[in-house]
Scaffold this motif. Sequence first.
Motif, PDB file in Angstrom:
ATOM      1  N   LYS A 346       0.858  -1.195   0.000  1.00  0.00           N
ATOM      2  CA  LYS A 346       0.000   0.000   0.000  1.00  0.00           C
ATOM      3  C   LYS A 346       0.893   1.243   0.000  1.00  0.00           C
ATOM      4  N   ASP A 347       0.799   2.018  -1.048  1.00  0.00           N
ATOM      5  CA  ASP A 347       1.724   3.132  -1.261  1.00  0.00           C
ATOM      6  C   ASP A 347       1.246   4.452  -0.681  1.00  0.00           C
ATOM      7  N   PHE A 348       0.118   4.452   0.019  1.00  0.00           N
ATOM      8  CA  PHE A 348      -0.371   5.686   0.625  1.00  0.00           C
ATOM      9  C   PHE A 348       0.219   5.785   2.020  1.00  0.00           C
ATOM     10  N   VAL A 349       0.976   6.850   2.287  1.00  0.00           N
ATOM     11  CA  VAL A 349       1.766   6.940   3.514  1.00  0.00           C
ATOM     12  C   VAL A 349       1.688   8.344   4.111  1.00  0.00           C
ATOM     13  N   THR A 350       2.137   8.457   5.343  1.00  0.00           N
ATOM     14  CA  THR A 350       2.332   9.767   5.962  1.00  0.00           C
ATOM     15  C   THR A 350       3.601  10.378   5.382  1.00  0.00           C
ATOM     16  N   VAL A 351       3.456  11.500   4.708  1.00  0.00           N
ATOM     17  CA  VAL A 351       4.611  12.130   4.062  1.00  0.00           C
ATOM     18  C   VAL A 351       5.184  13.276   4.889  1.00  0.00           C
ATOM     19  N   GLU A 352       4.408  13.768   5.852  1.00  0.00           N
ATOM     20  CA  GLU A 352       4.885  14.812   6.746  1.00  0.00           C
ATOM     21  C   GLU A 352       3.857  15.001   7.847  1.00  0.00           C
ATOM     22  N   ALA A 353       4.237  15.703   8.872  1.00  0.00           N
ATOM     23  CA  ALA A 353       3.304  16.053   9.943  1.00  0.00           C
ATOM     24  C   ALA A 353       3.596  17.469  10.385  1.00  0.00           C
ATOM     25  N   TYR A 364       5.771  23.497  14.112  1.00  0.00           N
ATOM     26  CA  TYR A 364       6.672  22.343  14.059  1.00  0.00           C
ATOM     27  C   TYR A 364       6.260  21.512  12.846  1.00  0.00           C
ATOM     28  N   VAL A 365       7.173  21.351  11.896  1.00  0.00           N
ATOM     29  CA  VAL A 365       6.853  20.637  10.647  1.00  0.00           C
ATOM     30  C   VAL A 365       7.958  19.629  10.361  1.00  0.00           C
ATOM     31  N   SER A 366       7.570  18.412   9.993  1.00  0.00           N
ATOM     32  CA  SER A 366       8.550  17.399   9.616  1.00  0.00           C
ATOM     33  C   SER A 366       8.649  17.334   8.100  1.00  0.00           C
ATOM     34  N   GLY A 367       9.840  17.073   7.581  1.00  0.00           N
ATOM     35  CA  GLY A 367      10.037  17.012   6.137  1.00  0.00           C
ATOM     36  C   GLY A 367       9.829  15.629   5.566  1.00  0.00           C
ATOM     37  N   ASP A 368       9.301  14.723   6.367  1.00  0.00           N
ATOM     38  CA  ASP A 368       9.077  13.334   5.991  1.00  0.00           C
ATOM     39  C   ASP A 368       8.126  12.778   7.036  1.00  0.00           C
ATOM     40  N   ASN A 369       7.761  11.514   6.905  1.00  0.00           N
ATOM     41  CA  ASN A 369       7.021  10.835   7.969  1.00  0.00           C
ATOM     42  C   ASN A 369       7.779  11.051   9.282  1.00  0.00           C
ATOM     43  N   PRO A 370       7.115  11.563  10.340  1.00  0.00           N
ATOM     44  CA  PRO A 370       7.847  11.894  11.572  1.00  0.00           C
ATOM     45  C   PRO A 370       8.428  10.679  12.291  1.00  0.00           C
ATOM     46  N   ARG A 371       8.067   9.459  11.889  1.00  0.00           N
ATOM     47  CA  ARG A 371       8.735   8.276  12.443  1.00  0.00           C
ATOM     48  C   ARG A 371      10.214   8.253  12.060  1.00  0.00           C
ATOM     49  N   PHE A 372      10.532   8.901  10.941  1.00  0.00           N
ATOM     50  CA  PHE A 372      11.870   8.762  10.374  1.00  0.00           C
ATOM     51  C   PHE A 372      12.708  10.028  10.465  1.00  0.00           C
ATOM     52  N   THR A 373      12.141  11.099  11.006  1.00  0.00           N
ATOM     53  CA  THR A 373      12.877  12.361  11.040  1.00  0.00           C
ATOM     54  C   THR A 373      12.356  13.233  12.171  1.00  0.00           C
ATOM     55  N   ASP A 374      13.030  14.334  12.439  1.00  0.00           N
ATOM     56  CA  ASP A 374      12.620  15.264  13.489  1.00  0.00           C
ATOM     57  C   ASP A 374      11.759  16.385  12.890  1.00  0.00           C
ATOM     58  N   TYR A 375      11.139  17.132  13.786  1.00  0.00           N
ATOM     59  CA  TYR A 375      10.390  18.324  13.386  1.00  0.00           C
ATOM     60  C   TYR A 375      11.331  19.529  13.360  1.00  0.00           C
ATOM     61  N   SER A 376      11.122  20.400  12.389  1.00  0.00           N
ATOM     62  CA  SER A 376      11.799  21.691  12.379  1.00  0.00           C
ATOM     63  C   SER A 376      10.875  22.713  13.047  1.00  0.00           C
ATOM     64  N   LYS A 377      11.429  23.532  13.898  1.00  0.00           N
ATOM     65  CA  LYS A 377      10.643  24.501  14.659  1.00  0.00           C
ATOM     66  C   LYS A 377      10.919  25.912  14.154  1.00  0.00           C
ATOM     67  N   THR A 378       9.844  26.681  13.966  1.00  0.00           N
ATOM     68  CA  THR A 378      10.008  28.094  13.637  1.00  0.00           C
ATOM     69  C   THR A 378       8.931  28.888  14.379  1.00  0.00           C
TER      70      THR A 378
END
Length: 380
Positions: A346-353, A364-378
Motif C-alpha cells: 500500500k503506497d499511501f503513507v504519511t509524508v509529513e506532519a 513544528y513541521v517534519s520534512g518526511d514521515n515523523p517516524r523517520f525524522t525530526d520536526y523543524s521549529k520556527t
Amino acid sequence: MSKTSLFTLKTTTLCLLISTSGFSFAANQVGDNLPYFDAQRQTVQKNVEVLDFSTSSSQELAAYLATIPRQQAPKEIVEAFKVATENNRKIAPEYTEMMEHQAAIRQVPVEQLFAEASVTDWSVNQKIIKSMQQNQAVEELNGCTTVAFNNGIVGQTNDLSINALSDNTTIVKTDSAMFLPTDGAHFQGMGKHVGIVINFLGITAGDDGLGSSNLVSTDAVFAAATSAKSIQDFINKIEGYSTITPLNFTLADDQGNHAAFRIHADGTELISGHTRGVGHANHTEGFKQNMLEKMEAFQANQAFFNTFAREQAVYSFLDYSPELTVESMQWLFNKKPINLSKYQGKDFVTVEAMVFDVKNGCAYVSGDNPRFTDYSKTCF
C-alpha cells in the motif's frame, strides 16, 4: 571465566544484536515494504526549509510563490472559479490581492491559480465516485488525521501517495502567518490567533460546490483562518460559502477554543468534539454508521484505510493522556493506526506532519514521515 563475566559477555552480545537489527531496519529505502509496528527507514528530508518573508512585501511573496510548480486544472474548472475570485476577496482580501500579483507574474488569470489550488480534491473525488459506483474499496479515503487540543495546539499527519515524498518541504513565514506553500498557494498553517489543518471528505459527505455561486478556493479558506482573531471570527467569515468538494478544517485558537468545521454544498457543520479536544479523519458520522451497518469494524477499516480507527485513536488519546502538549501530539502522530508507513504494497503513507502551537506562536513541521525524522521549529 566467572559467571559475572559470562553474563556481561551475553548481555553485550545481545545489545550488539539488537543494535545491528536496528541498523538493518534503517537501511530500508523509501518504497520498501516495512514492518507494520516497527517501521524504520532512511529519511528523505531531515530539516524543513523555512523561508522568512516577515519583512517582505506581498509582491515579493507572490514572486516566490510564482516559482512553485502547480497542478493543471481543466478549462471548465478554471471557468467555474471566476465566481470564486470575488468570494475569496470577501473572506481573505489581502491574500486574494497577493494572488493577483502572482497571477500577473505568471501571466495567467487569477481564477486559474485558485482552480489549480483546489483541483486535486476534485480529481480525487471523481475517483471515489467511480470506486463507489463499481462497489470497490474506497482507498482514496485514506489519509490525514487532524487533532486540536483545548489549549491552542492543532496539527495533522499529511497522508499522500508515496510519490509525493520529496526533499523540498518548506514553510513560509510572514509577519502574520506561517503556512505550507503547496502548489504556490496557502495551505495548512497558523496565524497570530488561529491554526488550521485539513481532512478530505469528498462525495461521502455530500455534493460538491463546483458550479455554485458561493464557491471559494481551498487556499482562501486557509488564509481566512490564519488572518482571523478566533475560530468564531473564522466561522463568521466563511459561513455560507462552499469548497469544490466537501472538506473538514480542524482549528484551534489562542483562547483555547477548538473545532472541526465541515464545509460542503449543503452548508456547514461545527463539531466541538471532546472537552479536551477534537479529532477528525476522512468520514462523517453518517457515513461511518452506514458502513458499520453493512460490515464489521475491521472490514470497514480495511476498506476505508483505517479512517474510523484513526479518529477513534485520537479520542482514546484525549481520554487518557495526562498531557496535551506539542510533544504529546507529536507522539500520537508517530503511532499506529494514525501514522501510515508502506506496508504490504500500500503506497499511501504519511509524508509529513505538522503541529501548530498558536498560543506560543511556534510551528513544528517534519520534512518526511515523523517516524523517520525530526520536526523543524520556527516561531513568530
